[in-house]
Motif scaffolding. Structure first.
Motif, PDB file in Angstrom:
ATOM      1  N   LYS A  33      -8.890  -1.245  -6.175  1.00  0.00           N
ATOM      2  CA  LYS A  33      -9.100  -0.488  -4.947  1.00  0.00           C
ATOM      3  C   LYS A  33     -10.326   0.397  -5.109  1.00  0.00           C
ATOM      4  O   LYS A  33     -10.519   0.980  -6.175  1.00  0.00           O
ATOM      5  CB  LYS A  33      -7.865   0.405  -4.697  1.00  0.00           C
ATOM      6  CG  LYS A  33      -8.026   1.500  -3.630  1.00  0.00           C
ATOM      7  CD  LYS A  33      -7.789   0.962  -2.243  1.00  0.00           C
ATOM      8  CE  LYS A  33      -7.822   2.042  -1.165  1.00  0.00           C
ATOM      9  NZ  LYS A  33      -6.619   2.875  -1.120  1.00  0.00           N
TER      10      LYS A  33
ATOM     11  N   HIS B 140       0.840  -1.206   0.000  1.00  0.00           N
ATOM     12  CA  HIS B 140       0.000   0.000   0.000  1.00  0.00           C
ATOM     13  C   HIS B 140       0.870   1.250   0.000  1.00  0.00           C
ATOM     14  O   HIS B 140       1.271   1.733   1.064  1.00  0.00           O
ATOM     15  CB  HIS B 140      -0.909  -0.035   1.235  1.00  0.00           C
ATOM     16  CG  HIS B 140      -1.976   1.007   1.234  1.00  0.00           C
ATOM     17  ND1 HIS B 140      -3.127   0.862   1.968  1.00  0.00           N
ATOM     18  CD2 HIS B 140      -2.083   2.209   0.609  1.00  0.00           C
ATOM     19  CE1 HIS B 140      -3.896   1.932   1.795  1.00  0.00           C
ATOM     20  NE2 HIS B 140      -3.271   2.764   0.973  1.00  0.00           N
TER      21      HIS B 140
ATOM     22  N   ASP C 109       1.058   2.561   3.882  1.00  0.00           N
ATOM     23  CA  ASP C 109       0.165   3.574   3.299  1.00  0.00           C
ATOM     24  C   ASP C 109       0.940   4.875   3.113  1.00  0.00           C
ATOM     25  O   ASP C 109       0.461   5.963   3.450  1.00  0.00           O
ATOM     26  CB  ASP C 109      -1.104   3.781   4.137  1.00  0.00           C
ATOM     27  CG  ASP C 109      -2.173   4.577   3.391  1.00  0.00           C
ATOM     28  OD1 ASP C 109      -1.947   4.941   2.211  1.00  0.00           O
ATOM     29  OD2 ASP C 109      -3.227   4.847   3.987  1.00  0.00           O
TER      30      ASP C 109
ATOM     31  N   HIS D  15       1.490   5.237  -2.166  1.00  0.00           N
ATOM     32  CA  HIS D  15       1.045   6.238  -3.138  1.00  0.00           C
ATOM     33  C   HIS D  15       2.278   7.039  -3.553  1.00  0.00           C
ATOM     34  O   HIS D  15       2.768   7.845  -2.761  1.00  0.00           O
ATOM     35  CB  HIS D  15       0.028   7.195  -2.523  1.00  0.00           C
ATOM     36  CG  HIS D  15      -1.206   6.537  -1.991  1.00  0.00           C
ATOM     37  ND1 HIS D  15      -2.364   6.423  -2.715  1.00  0.00           N
ATOM     38  CD2 HIS D  15      -1.454   5.945  -0.789  1.00  0.00           C
ATOM     39  CE1 HIS D  15      -3.289   5.804  -1.986  1.00  0.00           C
ATOM     40  NE2 HIS D  15      -2.751   5.499  -0.808  1.00  0.00           N
TER      41      HIS D  15
ATOM     42  N   HIS E 255      -5.725  -0.628   5.734  1.00  0.00           N
ATOM     43  CA  HIS E 255      -5.470   0.244   6.896  1.00  0.00           C
ATOM     44  C   HIS E 255      -6.544   0.183   7.987  1.00  0.00           C
ATOM     45  O   HIS E 255      -7.099   1.205   8.391  1.00  0.00           O
ATOM     46  CB  HIS E 255      -5.180   1.686   6.476  1.00  0.00           C
ATOM     47  CG  HIS E 255      -6.160   2.373   5.565  1.00  0.00           C
ATOM     48  ND1 HIS E 255      -7.506   2.355   5.773  1.00  0.00           N
ATOM     49  CD2 HIS E 255      -5.966   3.110   4.445  1.00  0.00           C
ATOM     50  CE1 HIS E 255      -8.102   3.060   4.831  1.00  0.00           C
ATOM     51  NE2 HIS E 255      -7.186   3.516   3.999  1.00  0.00           N
TER      52      HIS E 255
HETATM   53 ZN   LIG Z   1      -3.752   4.742   0.915  1.00  0.00          ZN
END
Ligand SMILES: [Zn+2]
Length: 455
Positions: free
Chosen positions: A145, A58, A310, A60, A237
Motif C-alpha cells: 500500500k 481494507h 476502510d 486498520h 476507496h
Molecule cells: Zn484506509
C-alpha cells in the motif's frame, strides 16, 4: 458423518441465490447439494440467506502501537459481529508501520494473540523502504500500500511520485500488487492551508479542500505509472464514478487494475457529512447524491471489484468537536458493512450473489486467498454467514463491539441482520450475539498453509 449441516437457506452461489444444503467437516465445506445425509448438528435456516464470510480487504486495527485506537481483539469482535471472517489489514496506523520484516513479525504477533477472525496483511511502500519490498513479499504480505497524499503518521510516510514510480518498478518485478490511496497532495494541502488561513474549520471546508479532481487526477497518474512500469494496481476507496470509469478504460486496454469502493461512500452523502460533522469525516470525503448513485451504477455494471469498510477508528474524542481539521479522518464501519450494503443494494435491485462476490470472492482473490476463502463451495474454508433479510433493527451504540462505539450510522434502521457466523466451521456469532471466549484467527498467506510462521 458431517460435523454440521445447514439446510433450507438461499445460498449465494456463482449462478445466483439458490436453495441448497451445505455440509461442513473439519472446518471445511465438503458438500453443497439439494439434500445431505446425517450430521452431528443440523441448522434449520429456512427464510435466511447463507453467504460466504465477508473478506474485508481494507481495515486498520492499529496494533501494535495504537491498540488504544482499536486493536485486534476489539476490531475482530466487530468484524465477526458483522459477518466478516477474514480481514486484510493495512500497514499504517500501527506503530511501527508494516514496512519491513521485523515490523511484520510484530504485526503477526499482535494479530495472532488477539484476533478471532482470520487475517491477511498488506505491506507498506514509502520513501526509504524500497530495499525491504522483496523481503516483505517473500515473508507473505498479500500486496503493498502507498499513499499519494502526504500524511503525518509518525511511522508511515507518503510516496512522492519518484518513490511511487520506482516502487512500482520493483513490485512489477516481484509480481506484487500495489494498492494506492489516490489523492493529490499538493492540491489538497494547498487548498487546506488557504481555507485555514481564512479561518474556515467547518465541515464544508473539508469538502472544498478535497474537490473531485483531487481524486481523479492522481487516479489517472497512478494508472499511467502502473502502465509504464507494468505494475498491477489496486485503487482503494474510490469515491467517484469517474475514477471507476478511468480504471475500467485502463482495464479494457489490457492493464491489470482492480478497484475498491467503501460502504460509507455508497450509503452516505456530502449532505450527511455537513449534518454529522467529524463523526463522518473521511478521505476522500463523502460525495454528492448523484455520485453516490453513480457508484451504485458501477457496482451494477461490474466495474467495482471489491467492497470494503476502510474501518479506521480512533478514540471518541478525536471524532467530535467543531474543528474539522483536528478530527480523525476515518470511519468506524466494519460491523455494519454487510447489513448496510445488503439493505441499500437490495433496495436498488442489485443481486445478492453479486454483492456477495464483491464482498467475499473478489477480495479473497485480491489477497491471494482465492483457493480457500470467499466462496460457498466444496474444498473452501467453512467461513459462513446466515443473514435474516427482514429482521428490522435500529443501531445503538451498545450494539457496536469496536473499542470506541461511535458511528455515523447510529439511529439508522436496518432490515438485514447477521444471525450466525462460522469461521472455519467454528461458531463466532449465534443468534446475533458474539460467542464468548473464541480466539484463534490465523494468518492467511498467498500460497502458504494458514498460520505458518515467518521463515
Ligand atoms: Zn484506509
Amino acid at each position: 458423518m458431517l460435523d454440521l449441516k445447514i439446510e433450507g437457506a438461499r445460498v449465494a452461489l456463482p449462478g445466483g441465490l439458490q436453495e441448497a444444503a451445505v455440509g461442513v467437516e473439519g472446518g471445511q465445506i465438503v458438500a453443497v447439494e439439494a439434500l445431505l445425509g446425517a450430521a452431528k448438528r443440523t441448522v434449520d435456516a429456512r427464510g435466511l440467506l447463507l453467504l460466504p464470510g465477508v473478506v474485508d480487504p481494507h481495515v486498520h486495527f492499529s496494533e501494535p502501537g495504537r491498540g488504544h485506537w482499536e486493536g485486534w481483539a476489539h476490531g475482530s469482535r466487530a468484524a465477526a459481529a458483522g459477518g466478516v471472517t477474514t480481514v486484510v489489514e493495512m500497514p499504517l496506523n500501527a506503530i511501527p508501520a508494516t514496512v519491513d520484516v521485523d515490523a511484520l513479525r510484530l504485526k503477526v504477533a499482535a494479530a495472532s494473540a488477539g484476533s478471532r477472525v482470520d487475517y491477511a496483511l498488506w505491506g507498506g511502500l514509502m520513501d526509504d523502504n524500497r530495499a525491504e519490498l522483496p523481503g516483505l513479499h517473500a515473508a507473505g504480505v498479500c500486496g503493498f500500500k502507498a499513499f499519494m497524499l502526504e500524511i503525518d503518521d509518525g511511522s508511515f510516510r507518503y510516496a512522492p511520485d519518484h518513490v511511487l514510480y520506482s516502487g512500482m518498478g520493483t513490485l512489477a518485478g516481484l509480481g506484487a500488487r500495489l494498492a494506492v490511496h489516490a489523492e493529490n497532495s499538493a492540491l489538497i494541502h494547498g487548498l487546506s492551508r488557504d481555507l485555514r488561513a481564512r479561518g474556515r474549520h467547518d465541515p464544508a471546508a473539508w469538502l472544498e479542500a478535497h474537490p473531485p479532481v483531487s481524486e481523479l487526477e492522481p487516479v489517472q497518474r497512478a494508472l499511467l505509472f502502473a502502465r509504464d512500469t507494468g505494475c498491477a494496481l489496486h485503487l482503494v476507496h474510490l469515491s467517484l464514478p469517474e475514477s471507476l470509469a478511468a480504471a475500467a478504460a485502463a482495464r479494457a486496454a489490457g492493464q491489470d487494475v482492480t478497484t475498491e469502493v467503501c460502504a460509507h461512500h455508497l450509503t452516505l452523502t456530502d449532505g450527511d457529512f455537513l449534518r454529522l460533522g467529524a463523526v463522518a469525516k473521511c478521505a476522500p470525503p463523502l460525495r454528492d447524491p448523484g455520485r453516490v448513485e453513480g457508484l451504485w451504477a458501477a457496482v451494477q455494471a461490474g466495474t467495482v471489484d471489491c467492497l470494503a469498510s476502510d474501518h479506521s477508528p480512533a478514540p471518541s474524542a478525536d471524532k467530535a468537536g467543531d474543528d474539522i481539521w483536528r478530527a480523525w479522518g476515518g470511519i468506524n464501519g466494519i460491523q455494519l458493512t454487510l447489513p448496510l450494503l445488503l439493505d441499500e443494494g437490495v433496495h436498488r435491485g442489485v443481486d445478492v450473489a453479486r454483492l456477495s462476490r464483491l464482498l467475499s470472492g473478489n477480495p479473497a482473490r485480491l489477497a491471494g486467498l482465492g483457493d480457500r476463502k470467499g466462496r460457498v463451495a466444496p474444498g473452501f474454508d467453512a467461513d459462513l454467514v446466515l443473514v435474516h433479510p427482514d429482521a428490522p433493527w435500529t443501531l445503538r451504540a451498545d450494539h457496536l463491539h469496536s473499542r470506541h462505539p461511535w458511528s455515523p450510522f447510529l439511529g439508522r434502521r436496518f432490515s438485514h441482520r447477521v444471525e450466525t457466523v462460522w469461521r472455519r466451521g467454528e461458531r463466532l456469532v449465534e443468534g446475533g450475539d458474539l460467542v464468548p471466549g473464541v480466539a484463534g484467527g490465523l494468518w492467511q498467506r498467498p500460497g502458504q498453509p494458514a498460520g505458518t510462521p515467518i521463515a
